[in-house]
Scaffold this motif. Structure first.
Motif, PDB file in Angstrom:
ATOM      1  N   PHE A 192       0.832  -1.204   0.000  1.00 22.33           N
ATOM      2  CA  PHE A 192       0.000   0.000   0.000  1.00 22.33           C
ATOM      3  C   PHE A 192       0.869   1.258   0.000  1.00 22.33           C
ATOM      4  CE2 PHE A 192      -3.170  -2.960   2.035  1.00 22.33           C
ATOM      5  CZ  PHE A 192      -4.030  -2.988   0.950  1.00 22.33           C
ATOM      6  N   ALA A 193       1.942   1.237   0.789  1.00 22.95           N
ATOM      7  CA  ALA A 193       2.839   2.398   0.848  1.00 22.95           C
ATOM      8  C   ALA A 193       3.512   2.630  -0.508  1.00 22.95           C
ATOM      9  CB  ALA A 193       3.890   2.200   1.945  1.00 22.95           C
ATOM     10  N   ALA A 194       3.933   1.557  -1.161  1.00 26.45           N
ATOM     11  CA  ALA A 194       4.583   1.681  -2.468  1.00 26.45           C
ATOM     12  C   ALA A 194       3.613   2.212  -3.517  1.00 26.45           C
ATOM     13  CB  ALA A 194       5.156   0.329  -2.904  1.00 26.45           C
ATOM     14  N   ALA A 195       2.375   1.744  -3.470  1.00 26.38           N
ATOM     15  CA  ALA A 195       1.366   2.221  -4.427  1.00 26.38           C
ATOM     16  C   ALA A 195       1.107   3.711  -4.238  1.00 26.38           C
ATOM     17  CB  ALA A 195       0.075   1.421  -4.279  1.00 26.38           C
ATOM     18  N   GLU A 196       1.004   4.123  -2.996  1.00 28.95           N
ATOM     19  CA  GLU A 196       0.782   5.546  -2.706  1.00 28.95           C
ATOM     20  C   GLU A 196       1.988   6.381  -3.134  1.00 28.95           C
ATOM     21  OE1 GLU A 196       0.024   8.337   1.180  1.00 28.95           O
ATOM     22  OE2 GLU A 196      -0.814   6.317   1.199  1.00 28.95           O
ATOM     23  N   ALA A 197       3.193   5.914  -2.823  1.00 25.44           N
ATOM     24  CA  ALA A 197       4.407   6.635  -3.208  1.00 25.44           C
ATOM     25  C   ALA A 197       4.528   6.725  -4.727  1.00 25.44           C
ATOM     26  CB  ALA A 197       5.641   5.946  -2.620  1.00 25.44           C
ATOM     27  N   ALA A 198       4.170   5.655  -5.419  1.00 24.68           N
ATOM     28  CA  ALA A 198       4.251   5.645  -6.883  1.00 24.68           C
ATOM     29  C   ALA A 198       3.366   6.731  -7.476  1.00 24.68           C
ATOM     30  CB  ALA A 198       3.854   4.277  -7.428  1.00 24.68           C
ATOM     31  N   GLN A 199       2.171   6.875  -6.949  1.00 26.36           N
ATOM     32  CA  GLN A 199       1.256   7.888  -7.470  1.00 26.36           C
ATOM     33  C   GLN A 199       1.818   9.297  -7.248  1.00 26.36           C
ATOM     34  OE1 GLN A 199      -0.313   6.196  -9.620  1.00 26.36           O
ATOM     35  NE2 GLN A 199      -2.227   7.218  -9.216  1.00 26.36           N
ATOM     36  N   GLN A 200       2.394   9.539  -6.084  1.00 29.68           N
ATOM     37  CA  GLN A 200       2.954  10.870  -5.807  1.00 29.68           C
ATOM     38  C   GLN A 200       4.164  11.140  -6.703  1.00 29.68           C
ATOM     39  OE1 GLN A 200       1.691  13.387  -3.748  1.00 29.68           O
ATOM     40  NE2 GLN A 200       3.171  14.483  -4.989  1.00 29.68           N
ATOM     41  N   LEU A 201       5.016  10.143  -6.869  1.00 31.38           N
ATOM     42  CA  LEU A 201       6.199  10.299  -7.721  1.00 31.38           C
ATOM     43  C   LEU A 201       5.794  10.530  -9.179  1.00 31.38           C
ATOM     44  CD1 LEU A 201       8.392   7.553  -6.058  1.00 31.38           C
ATOM     45  CD2 LEU A 201       8.926  10.012  -6.132  1.00 31.38           C
ATOM     46  N   ARG A 202       4.766   9.849  -9.637  1.00 30.70           N
ATOM     47  CA  ARG A 202       4.265  10.078 -11.004  1.00 30.70           C
ATOM     48  C   ARG A 202       3.794  11.513 -11.156  1.00 30.70           C
ATOM     49  NH1 ARG A 202      -0.100   5.823 -12.885  1.00 30.70           N
ATOM     50  NH2 ARG A 202       0.041   7.079 -14.755  1.00 30.70           N
ATOM     51  N   ALA A 203       3.059  12.000 -10.184  1.00 35.96           N
ATOM     52  CA  ALA A 203       2.561  13.380 -10.229  1.00 35.96           C
ATOM     53  C   ALA A 203       3.710  14.379 -10.251  1.00 35.96           C
ATOM     54  CB  ALA A 203       1.639  13.645  -9.036  1.00 35.96           C
TER      55      ALA A 203
END
Length: 178
Positions: free
Chosen positions: A35-46
Motif C-alpha cells: 500500500f505504501a509503495a502504491a501511494e508513493a508511486a502515485q505521488q512520484l508520477r505526479a
C-alpha cells in the motif's frame, strides 16, 4: 492412548503458534509495504519522477500484494514505461568515427562511465548534461526532455580542444560552444 494423542496435538499446536504469528506479522508488513509503495508511486508520477515511480510500482506489483493493488500497479507500470523518455548519447570525432570513452553525468549524478549505444531512461523535464571527453575537456548542455519522447539522440561533436562542442541532432548550426 487418546490422552497421549491430545497431549502431542497440544504440544505441536504450541510450537506452531509462534511461527503462524510470525507469518501473519510478515504478511501484514508485506501488505503495508504494498500500500505504501502504491501511494508513493502515485505521488512520484505526479512529480514527474518516473524512474523512482517505476521502482515503487515494481514493489506493489509483487505476488505478496493484494490482487487489487497488484492490478493497479501492473497497469501503472505500463503507463510509466510509456511516459518515460529515453535518450541515446553519441560522440563522434572530426572523422565521423564514434568515440566511446566519454563519461556522462546528468544533474550532477553519474550516468555512464563510457558510451554504450543503448537507450537510457531519464525523467522528463530540464536536465544539465555534462560530458567528460577522453582529452580531459568537459562540455555541458541544458536539455529539456519531453515526457514520452523515445530514442532522442544527444550528440557530442568531439573536435580538437579549441573546437569541441555539443551538437543537437536536427540543429545544423550546432548548439553550445565549449
Amino acid at each position: 492412548m487418546r490422552v497421549a494423542f491430545l497431549a502431542i496435538t497440544y504440544v505441536v499446536a504450541l510450537c506452531a503458534a509462534p511461527s503462524v504469528a510470525r507469518a501473519d506479522s510478515k504478511n501484514a508488513q508485506a501488505k503495508e509495504a504494498c500500500f505504501a509503495a502504491a501511494e508513493a508511486a502515485q505521488q512520484l508520477r505526479a512529480d514527474q519522477k518516473l524512474s523512482a515511480a517505476r521502482g515503487e510500482v515494481l514493489t506493489c506489483s509483487r505476488d505478496v500484494c493484494p490482487a487489487m493493488v497488484r492490478a493497479d500497479c501492473a497497469k501503472w507500470l505500463g503507463e510509466i514505461d510509456a511516459a518515460t523518455p529515453t535518450i541515446i548519447i553519441r560522440a563522434r570525432d572530426p572523422g565521423g568515427r564514434d568515440v566511446v570513452d566519454v563519461k556522462v553525468s546528468v544533474d550532477g549524478q553519474p550516468l555512464l562511465d563510457k558510451l554504450q549505444g543503448t537507450s537510457l531512461p531519464v525523467d522528463p523535464g530540464p536536465h544539465k548534461f555534462r560530458y567528460e571527453l577522453p582529452d580531459g575537456k568537459t562540455l555541458e548542455e541544458s536539455v529539456l526532455i519531453m515526457e514520452g519522447e523515445k530514442g532522442r539522440v544527444l550528440q557530442v561533436d568531439v573536435k580538437p580542444a579549441a573546437e569541441a562542442r555539443v551538437v543537437r541532432v536536427g540543429d545544423p548550426a550546432g548548439a553550445l560552444a565549449a
